[in-house]
Design a protein around this motif. Sequence first.
Motif, PDB file in Angstrom:
ATOM      1  N   VAL A  98       0.849  -1.177   0.000  1.00 58.97           N
ATOM      2  CA  VAL A  98       0.000   0.000   0.000  1.00 58.97           C
ATOM      3  C   VAL A  98       0.889   1.232   0.000  1.00 58.97           C
ATOM      4  O   VAL A  98       1.795   1.360   0.843  1.00 58.97           O
ATOM      5  N   VAL A  99       0.627   2.151  -0.948  1.00 59.34           N
ATOM      6  CA  VAL A  99       1.359   3.407  -1.028  1.00 59.34           C
ATOM      7  C   VAL A  99       0.415   4.535  -0.661  1.00 59.34           C
ATOM      8  O   VAL A  99      -0.638   4.711  -1.291  1.00 59.34           O
ATOM      9  N   LEU A 100       0.751   5.293   0.353  1.00 60.33           N
ATOM     10  CA  LEU A 100      -0.001   6.491   0.720  1.00 60.33           C
ATOM     11  C   LEU A 100       0.424   7.605  -0.227  1.00 60.33           C
ATOM     12  O   LEU A 100       1.614   7.916  -0.343  1.00 60.33           O
ATOM     13  N   HIS A 101      -0.555   8.197  -0.918  1.00 63.39           N
ATOM     14  CA  HIS A 101      -0.224   9.046  -2.057  1.00 63.39           C
ATOM     15  C   HIS A 101      -1.127  10.266  -2.050  1.00 63.39           C
ATOM     16  O   HIS A 101      -1.904  10.498  -1.146  1.00 63.39           O
ATOM     17  N   GLY A 102      -1.033  11.046  -3.128  1.00 67.63           N
ATOM     18  CA  GLY A 102      -1.869  12.229  -3.278  1.00 67.63           C
ATOM     19  C   GLY A 102      -2.077  12.571  -4.737  1.00 67.63           C
ATOM     20  O   GLY A 102      -2.036  11.659  -5.565  1.00 67.63           O
ATOM     21  N   ALA A 139      -4.578   6.076   8.981  1.00 66.61           N
ATOM     22  CA  ALA A 139      -4.485   5.152   7.847  1.00 66.61           C
ATOM     23  C   ALA A 139      -3.602   3.962   8.186  1.00 66.61           C
ATOM     24  O   ALA A 139      -3.960   2.801   7.924  1.00 66.61           O
ATOM     25  N   ALA A 140      -2.448   4.226   8.780  1.00 61.69           N
ATOM     26  CA  ALA A 140      -1.527   3.143   9.121  1.00 61.69           C
ATOM     27  C   ALA A 140      -2.144   2.219  10.169  1.00 61.69           C
ATOM     28  O   ALA A 140      -1.996   0.987  10.097  1.00 61.69           O
ATOM     29  N   ASP A 160       6.863   1.467  10.307  1.00 67.81           N
ATOM     30  CA  ASP A 160       7.760   0.960   9.257  1.00 67.81           C
ATOM     31  C   ASP A 160       7.256   1.362   7.873  1.00 67.81           C
ATOM     32  O   ASP A 160       7.153   0.546   6.959  1.00 67.81           O
ATOM     33  N   ILE A 161       6.957   2.643   7.710  1.00 66.72           N
ATOM     34  CA  ILE A 161       6.492   3.182   6.430  1.00 66.72           C
ATOM     35  C   ILE A 161       7.700   3.671   5.638  1.00 66.72           C
ATOM     36  O   ILE A 161       8.382   4.614   6.052  1.00 66.72           O
TER      37      ILE A 161
END
Length: 835
Positions: A72-76, A90-91, A127-128
Amino acid sequence: MTVMGRPLLPLRQFVLKMHSRCDLACDHCYVYEHADQSWRGRPLMASDEVLRATAERIAEHAKTHELAAVHVVLHGGEPLLAGRTRLRRAATELTAALGGVCELDLRIHTNAVTLDERFLDLFDEFDIKVGVSLDGDRAANDLHRRYADGRSSHDRVLKAVALLNRPRYRHLFAGILCTVDLRNDPAAVHDALAELAPPRVDFLLPHATWDEPPPRPSDDLDGTAYARWLLAVHDRWTATGRSMDVRVFDSVLRTLRGGSSLTESLGLSPADLAVIETDGTFEQADSLKTAHDGAPATGLDVFTHSLDEVAAHPGIVARQQGLDGLAEQCRACPVVRSCGGGLYAHRYRSDGSGFLNPSVYCSDLLSLITDLRDRHMTDQSARPVLADHHLADLATGRGTSATVDLLSRHQLALARELLALVRHEATRTPPTDDAENAIDAMNAEDTENTENSKAAEDAEDAWNTLSALDSEAPEAVDRVLAHPYVRSWALGSLGSLNSLGSLGARPSVGPPGGAAAATRGIAEIAAAAALRAGRRAAVVVPVHDGLLRLPTLGALTVEAGVERAVVRTDTDGFTVQAGDRTYTMARNGPADPAWRGSRRFELDGWTVALEDTDPWRDGHGHPAHPRLTEDEAEAWRADLTAAWSWIRRELPQYAPGIAAGLRVITPLLPSPEGADISSAARDAFGAVAIARPAAPETLALLLVHEFQHVKLGAVLDLADLHDPACATLFYAPWRPDPRPLEGLLQGTYAHLAVVDFWLARWRSGGGREAEVQFSRWRDQTAEAMGTLVGSKALTVTGERFVAGLREALAGDEVSADALRAARRVAEEHRRGVRP
């Protein structure tokens, strides 16, 4: 569920949009500046409901399809604009939902202008991993990546990268994404990025379509300006020692060697990604925003639709068709398996053909791939040189993918030399028995033995086929020659060390060698290479003990008494005419039951095959397992997936080397006593042999341990680390008997990984047992290093190498109780060693 007659392919990668706006105004941004403008109607941030539903949908999908890991990539937009509280939410949701279901590889991609220690502390907690966008030096970066008022973002990004490079946060640094602009000096861009010491750089072609083609200089008449730019980066990267991984180069070379790509922009691997927007709607890959307004849309959302429904969406399925989903021009291209038609979005044309076109970068991709192929895979004029920085890298016990790739290229050069020597020896060796009379006939101008004359003709034809393939499709030949057991075959055929000159090789075990094995092996290699190249060919292959072997592909069992078979290859597969029977093996269809094909697993960033058919695999000092059943193979797949996930999470410094150099795992028969068994053969680079252990974590240990032997064996082919005349035997803390110096060196190097394994196991909750094991092997490995230095038999290079091992040895303090227990075990071992 099936889609278009095929099983549904699960999704494994997810982009979660945390914020739909950005604090920069990059003029090449596909989200805001290209055809799709759906961002204007999105909420600023993903709500609690969207985050919870997303996590639940991913967990549901992972559980249904028994996925070992998801990404999973946290993006914008810019995800940092969502703030720490929302990112933590989110995490937390993802971690809680996926706990006990599968591993979570969580990342964030950011422009980094607001990245600070508080964000990094949060990312460390979960651990992101952090990927940063940066286009090079100030001049290059400021062409596009500016604030809306024109201010430069460069200094703030450099400050953020400096934070990431602090020892406290370095493990979070995933790499840098750089968009290519032809106006920038490629060498200057490379140097500016390399100076920041990223673990990896992604060079991205600017998004474009046939309707909106990429900018090109007026003199770019052949349409290869982007290839030339990237090749200039490649040359600089090579000249400066490949200090970082470069995804586009690694992907091209992996696919040329038959592996999977590391990027959706190359290769034929099916798409497995979905995007979740801030309002909870599912979309396809963001890159499609460059095609036309609404191109990424699916009409589905996290609240009312499952990810199985997303995976079955026609737009997703269209990107999973491999060769069948490409334009006719692409299917006929000689580099299609590396190119894969390029990025799906870059194929778009609004004339009704949609995405059924070559990439708008077609000429660039063809030039880039063929040039890299020629530079890396056909220049055999000299073996690769192991420079000081490569040796220092390996002395850490790990080794980057670039360094291990250098070892692989040297081993390939060695395999080519051995092939030429086998050919030479086979054509001049006097016959010693009836089976070898065929070799004598290869050069005979006049013979009365028609059968031998025909065999000689067949052998010559096979060599000619192989030679032609080496000119027309060298990557296919290289892929077969890189098979670990080709070297075992070559040495077995040569039969004695005296034939090898200065190649640094040694005899192997396996089937009977000699001229008959030489002739048979050359024909097997030629047939396998023709099939891999998709070329029409007919190769006569001698049969040994009812088995027709095609290295890297598998083996065919034929009827008793058959001595020769005709292998006919084409783009659709191959047939074998053996005796009165024809066996048919379709490329994408059913195969004859007598065919035992190689099982290749595409794990996350690692392509590995289970080798349970090659007769030359039986050289690891332990009995090889016979052909695995389907259930046994699936058990291996599950355990390897879990072990690889553990390595990537707990021993990430070892993962790049394994992915670059470990291609084959040979299953061994289990020990009657239930003991763990593993081995690495000196003459089978790229392979380890293992009896499948009870737990995936143990498999992870055996993999990193044995691959150490594989790497060091390749190093010893390139560098003299010790005096071979040293005949002294030395105490080895892991053996029941004293060892020669090279054996002690091999064991010490392997146990550096063992120490790191037990340290990671201890840190991840392994308790007292892991602490004692770490303490024991840390101290015993340090003792072995002292023994190596005290032997006075290391070369200057060897002394530097062992000094590097000492620096890399973990020094974490353990409890007094664990230290006493470790010393007791060590002393018991010493007392039990045979003199």
